[in-house]
Write a protein that holds these residues in place. Sequence first.
Motif, PDB file in Angstrom:
ATOM      1  N   ILE A 147       0.574  -0.668   0.064  1.00 51.09           N
ATOM      2  CA  ILE A 147       0.114   0.134   0.463  1.00 51.09           C
ATOM      3  C   ILE A 147       0.917   1.042  -0.457  1.00 51.09           C
ATOM      4  CG2 ILE A 147      -1.688   1.081   1.547  1.00 51.09           C
ATOM      5  CD1 ILE A 147      -2.371  -1.225   2.507  1.00 51.09           C
ATOM      6  N   ILE A 148       2.044   0.784   0.142  1.00 56.64           N
ATOM      7  CA  ILE A 148       2.959   2.334   0.891  1.00 56.64           C
ATOM      8  C   ILE A 148       3.768   2.983  -0.554  1.00 56.64           C
ATOM      9  CG2 ILE A 148       4.657   2.934   2.343  1.00 56.64           C
ATOM     10  CD1 ILE A 148       3.998   1.798   4.622  1.00 56.64           C
ATOM     11  N   ALA A 149       4.155   1.589  -0.904  1.00 58.95           N
ATOM     12  CA  ALA A 149       4.580   1.900  -1.939  1.00 58.95           C
ATOM     13  C   ALA A 149       3.965   1.975  -3.337  1.00 58.95           C
ATOM     14  CB  ALA A 149       5.250   0.489  -3.141  1.00 58.95           C
ATOM     15  N   ALA A 150       2.573   1.271  -3.322  1.00 56.07           N
ATOM     16  CA  ALA A 150       1.668   2.384  -4.305  1.00 56.07           C
ATOM     17  C   ALA A 150       1.143   3.734  -4.472  1.00 56.07           C
ATOM     18  CB  ALA A 150       0.152   0.749  -4.135  1.00 56.07           C
ATOM     19  N   THR A 151       1.333   3.478  -2.810  1.00 56.27           N
ATOM     20  CA  THR A 151       0.536   5.618  -2.727  1.00 56.27           C
ATOM     21  C   THR A 151       2.235   6.214  -3.109  1.00 56.27           C
ATOM     22  OG1 THR A 151      -0.226   4.736  -0.740  1.00 56.27           O
ATOM     23  CG2 THR A 151       0.285   6.920  -0.766  1.00 56.27           C
ATOM     24  N   TYR A 152       3.034   5.658  -2.817  1.00 51.21           N
ATOM     25  CA  TYR A 152       4.098   6.091  -3.135  1.00 51.21           C
ATOM     26  C   TYR A 152       4.907   6.445  -4.756  1.00 51.21           C
ATOM     27  CZ  TYR A 152       9.469   7.560  -4.144  1.00 51.21           C
ATOM     28  OH  TYR A 152      10.421   8.067  -3.787  1.00 51.21           O
ATOM     29  N   TYR A 153       4.211   5.284  -5.511  1.00 53.33           N
ATOM     30  CA  TYR A 153       4.057   5.020  -7.034  1.00 53.33           C
ATOM     31  C   TYR A 153       3.310   6.241  -7.201  1.00 53.33           C
ATOM     32  CZ  TYR A 153       3.685   3.342 -11.730  1.00 53.33           C
ATOM     33  OH  TYR A 153       3.365   3.481 -12.754  1.00 53.33           O
ATOM     34  N   VAL A 154       2.327   6.509  -6.884  1.00 54.74           N
ATOM     35  CA  VAL A 154       0.743   6.880  -7.571  1.00 54.74           C
ATOM     36  C   VAL A 154       1.538   8.774  -6.841  1.00 54.74           C
ATOM     37  CG1 VAL A 154      -1.536   7.877  -7.078  1.00 54.74           C
ATOM     38  CG2 VAL A 154      -0.628   5.457  -7.264  1.00 54.74           C
ATOM     39  N   VAL A 155       2.002   8.767  -6.396  1.00 57.12           N
ATOM     40  CA  VAL A 155       2.499  10.405  -5.463  1.00 57.12           C
ATOM     41  C   VAL A 155       3.442  10.820  -6.375  1.00 57.12           C
ATOM     42  CG1 VAL A 155       3.560  11.942  -3.569  1.00 57.12           C
ATOM     43  CG2 VAL A 155       1.384  10.577  -2.764  1.00 57.12           C
ATOM     44  N   GLN A 156       4.419   9.552  -6.639  1.00 54.03           N
ATOM     45  CA  GLN A 156       5.861  10.309  -7.738  1.00 54.03           C
ATOM     46  C   GLN A 156       5.510   9.999  -9.328  1.00 54.03           C
ATOM     47  OE1 GLN A 156       8.218  10.849  -4.944  1.00 54.03           O
ATOM     48  NE2 GLN A 156       9.329   9.916  -6.509  1.00 54.03           N
ATOM     49  N   ILE A 157       4.251   9.400  -9.466  1.00 59.72           N
ATOM     50  CA  ILE A 157       3.338   9.540 -10.801  1.00 59.72           C
ATOM     51  C   ILE A 157       2.947  10.556 -11.185  1.00 59.72           C
ATOM     52  CG2 ILE A 157       1.555   8.609 -12.582  1.00 59.72           C
ATOM     53  CD1 ILE A 157       4.426   6.847 -12.302  1.00 59.72           C
ATOM     54  N   LYS A 158       2.433  11.380 -10.198  1.00 62.69           N
ATOM     55  CA  LYS A 158       2.037  12.857 -10.095  1.00 62.69           C
ATOM     56  C   LYS A 158       2.645  13.236 -10.177  1.00 62.69           C
ATOM     57  CE  LYS A 158      -1.433  15.205  -7.566  1.00 62.69           C
ATOM     58  NZ  LYS A 158      -2.026  15.657  -6.436  1.00 62.69           N
ATOM     59  N   GLU A 159       3.660  13.568  -9.408  1.00 61.29           N
ATOM     60  CA  GLU A 159       4.655  14.401  -8.590  1.00 61.29           C
ATOM     61  C   GLU A 159       5.867  14.674 -10.366  1.00 61.29           C
ATOM     62  OE1 GLU A 159       6.648  13.565  -6.053  1.00 61.29           O
ATOM     63  OE2 GLU A 159       5.770  14.746  -4.394  1.00 61.29           O
ATOM     64  N   GLN A 160       5.895  13.522 -10.790  1.00 59.96           N
ATOM     65  CA  GLN A 160       6.375  13.717 -11.815  1.00 59.96           C
ATOM     66  C   GLN A 160       6.024  14.382 -13.486  1.00 59.96           C
ATOM     67  OE1 GLN A 160       9.988  12.407 -12.594  1.00 59.96           O
ATOM     68  NE2 GLN A 160       9.822  13.264 -14.264  1.00 59.96           N
ATOM     69  N   LYS A 161       4.666  13.464 -13.327  1.00 56.29           N
ATOM     70  CA  LYS A 161       3.494  14.576 -14.320  1.00 56.29           C
ATOM     71  C   LYS A 161       3.400  16.597 -13.907  1.00 56.29           C
ATOM     72  CE  LYS A 161       0.892  10.654 -15.415  1.00 56.29           C
ATOM     73  NZ  LYS A 161      -0.901   9.958 -15.465  1.00 56.29           N
ATOM     74  N   GLU A 162       3.750  16.768 -13.087  1.00 56.26           N
ATOM     75  CA  GLU A 162       3.548  18.088 -12.817  1.00 56.26           C
ATOM     76  C   GLU A 162       5.267  18.365 -12.671  1.00 56.26           C
ATOM     77  OE1 GLU A 162       2.443  18.537  -8.205  1.00 56.26           O
ATOM     78  OE2 GLU A 162       0.658  17.688  -8.961  1.00 56.26           O
ATOM     79  N   ASP A 163       6.048  17.739 -12.952  1.00 55.29           N
ATOM     80  CA  ASP A 163       7.472  18.482 -13.220  1.00 55.29           C
ATOM     81  C   ASP A 163       7.003  18.005 -14.498  1.00 55.29           C
ATOM     82  OD1 ASP A 163       8.023  18.178 -10.473  1.00 55.29           O
ATOM     83  OD2 ASP A 163       8.835  16.567 -10.569  1.00 55.29           O
ATOM     84  N   ASP A 164       7.263  17.372 -15.339  1.00 51.92           N
ATOM     85  CA  ASP A 164       7.051  17.077 -16.792  1.00 51.92           C
ATOM     86  C   ASP A 164       6.398  18.079 -17.500  1.00 51.92           C
ATOM     87  OD1 ASP A 164       8.666  14.489 -17.260  1.00 51.92           O
ATOM     88  OD2 ASP A 164       7.433  13.239 -17.007  1.00 51.92           O
ATOM     89  N   ALA A 165       5.442  18.178 -17.284  1.00 49.21           N
ATOM     90  CA  ALA A 165       4.524  19.772 -17.410  1.00 49.21           C
ATOM     91  C   ALA A 165       5.133  21.087 -17.033  1.00 49.21           C
ATOM     92  CB  ALA A 165       3.006  19.761 -16.518  1.00 49.21           C
ATOM     93  N   VAL A 166       5.402  21.522 -15.320  1.00 51.07           N
ATOM     94  CA  VAL A 166       5.985  22.306 -15.742  1.00 51.07           C
ATOM     95  C   VAL A 166       7.599  22.118 -15.936  1.00 51.07           C
ATOM     96  CG1 VAL A 166       8.075  23.264 -14.061  1.00 51.07           C
ATOM     97  CG2 VAL A 166       5.590  22.532 -13.116  1.00 51.07           C
ATOM     98  N   LEU A 167       8.071  21.866 -16.687  1.00 50.26           N
ATOM     99  CA  LEU A 167      10.154  21.336 -17.855  1.00 50.26           C
ATOM    100  C   LEU A 167       9.686  21.814 -19.458  1.00 50.26           C
ATOM    101  CD1 LEU A 167      12.850  20.740 -18.147  1.00 50.26           C
ATOM    102  CD2 LEU A 167      11.916  18.121 -18.399  1.00 50.26           C
ATOM    103  N   PHE A 168       8.108  21.334 -19.522  1.00 49.71           N
ATOM    104  CA  PHE A 168       7.591  20.750 -20.634  1.00 49.71           C
ATOM    105  C   PHE A 168       7.070  22.562 -20.883  1.00 49.71           C
ATOM    106  CE2 PHE A 168       3.681  21.029 -23.571  1.00 49.71           C
ATOM    107  CZ  PHE A 168       4.599  21.087 -25.278  1.00 49.71           C
ATOM    108  N   GLU A 169       6.550  23.240 -20.030  1.00 46.32           N
ATOM    109  CA  GLU A 169       6.271  24.694 -20.500  1.00 46.32           C
ATOM    110  C   GLU A 169       7.713  25.606 -20.246  1.00 46.32           C
ATOM    111  OE1 GLU A 169       3.808  27.871 -20.972  1.00 46.32           O
ATOM    112  OE2 GLU A 169       3.454  25.445 -20.367  1.00 46.32           O
ATOM    113  N   GLU A 170       8.413  25.353 -19.244  1.00 51.46           N
ATOM    114  CA  GLU A 170       9.829  26.094 -19.177  1.00 51.46           C
ATOM    115  C   GLU A 170      10.267  25.939 -21.125  1.00 51.46           C
ATOM    116  OE1 GLU A 170      11.685  24.429 -15.839  1.00 51.46           O
ATOM    117  OE2 GLU A 170      10.536  25.227 -14.588  1.00 51.46           O
ATOM    118  N   THR A 171      10.649  24.394 -21.270  1.00 53.96           N
ATOM    119  CA  THR A 171      11.068  24.904 -22.593  1.00 53.96           C
ATOM    120  C   THR A 171      10.375  25.391 -23.667  1.00 53.96           C
ATOM    121  OG1 THR A 171      11.988  22.145 -22.123  1.00 53.96           O
ATOM    122  CG2 THR A 171      11.748  22.955 -24.104  1.00 53.96           C
ATOM    123  N   LYS A 172       9.060  25.025 -23.545  1.00 55.61           N
ATOM    124  CA  LYS A 172       8.300  26.049 -24.275  1.00 55.61           C
ATOM    125  C   LYS A 172       8.919  27.399 -24.794  1.00 55.61           C
ATOM    126  CE  LYS A 172       3.519  27.145 -26.486  1.00 55.61           C
ATOM    127  NZ  LYS A 172       2.051  25.856 -25.966  1.00 55.61           N
TER     128      LYS A 172
END
Length: 281
Positions: free
Chosen positions: A102-127
């Motif tokens: 459960i902890i791993a799944a929660t961590y994974y979900v949180v990481q995925i969410k943060e990664q997506k947010e980071d990717d979105a920010v990075l994409f916007e900065e790159t753009k």
Amino acid sequence: MKSYSIGREESCNIIISDPSRVVSRNHATLNVDGMKMTIMDHSSNGTFINGIKISSNTPVPVTRKDVISFANVADLDWNRIPNPAKKIAAICIAGVIGLAMIIAATYYVVQIKEQKEDDAVLFEETKIKEQEKMTDDIKAFKATLDTLRADYELISDRLTKINELCDTKVNNQDLKQVTKTIGNVESSIKAIDLQELKNSITRVEENLNDEVPETPDRIKKVSETIEGYKKSLSEASVTLDNVEENLKKIPNKSAQPSKKNGEKKPEKEKEDTIMTPTILM
């Protein structure tokens, strides 16, 4: 609570084979209540715990570490008694594993969410950085266009003067070669379309503002065109330098000989006139 009957009787939970019949048919009962266990003797020849005989019909606490002997001829096989500790341990392990998952799944979900947010920010900065770079490129194109226009006019003026100079030179083989070189330069210059280049710069600037996906490729083409024009003008300038040097070696046309002042044209010889005498009648 779970009770285990022990003896020679086939109806017992734990059957002890004893051909000597020293072990009773219903020799003892083992009661298991969670982690607590007691054993009660019902036999004639006794039940022993770690070598000590216990009282009959009296529950005595035991553990799985104890050696329980029936009439001193057979020992209790603890492997035949389910170990609640293992069950609890298994449950705990399963719980720990489940919690870890459960902890791993929660961590994974949180990481995925943060990664997506980071990717979105990075994409916007790159753009934004790409747009800033393309904006700077277009500004540089406009400045370069002015430079190209000045260089183009300079080459055109030089061609005009060089052609005028050619008219003053003796028409020999060297002049013909120079004239051919000049023609090549004029052809290369005619291929430079600065007005179309200006239009292209305007179009890519509009594409950038409209966020047209093909804008980077179009900016690259404009850049390649500019580099080609710069190269052509540079080569033309070097070629005209050589042309001017070669023209210095070609002699000027000779001036027509002028007539000396005071020189008179030779007079035609007067024809002798024969006077015919008049005869008077």
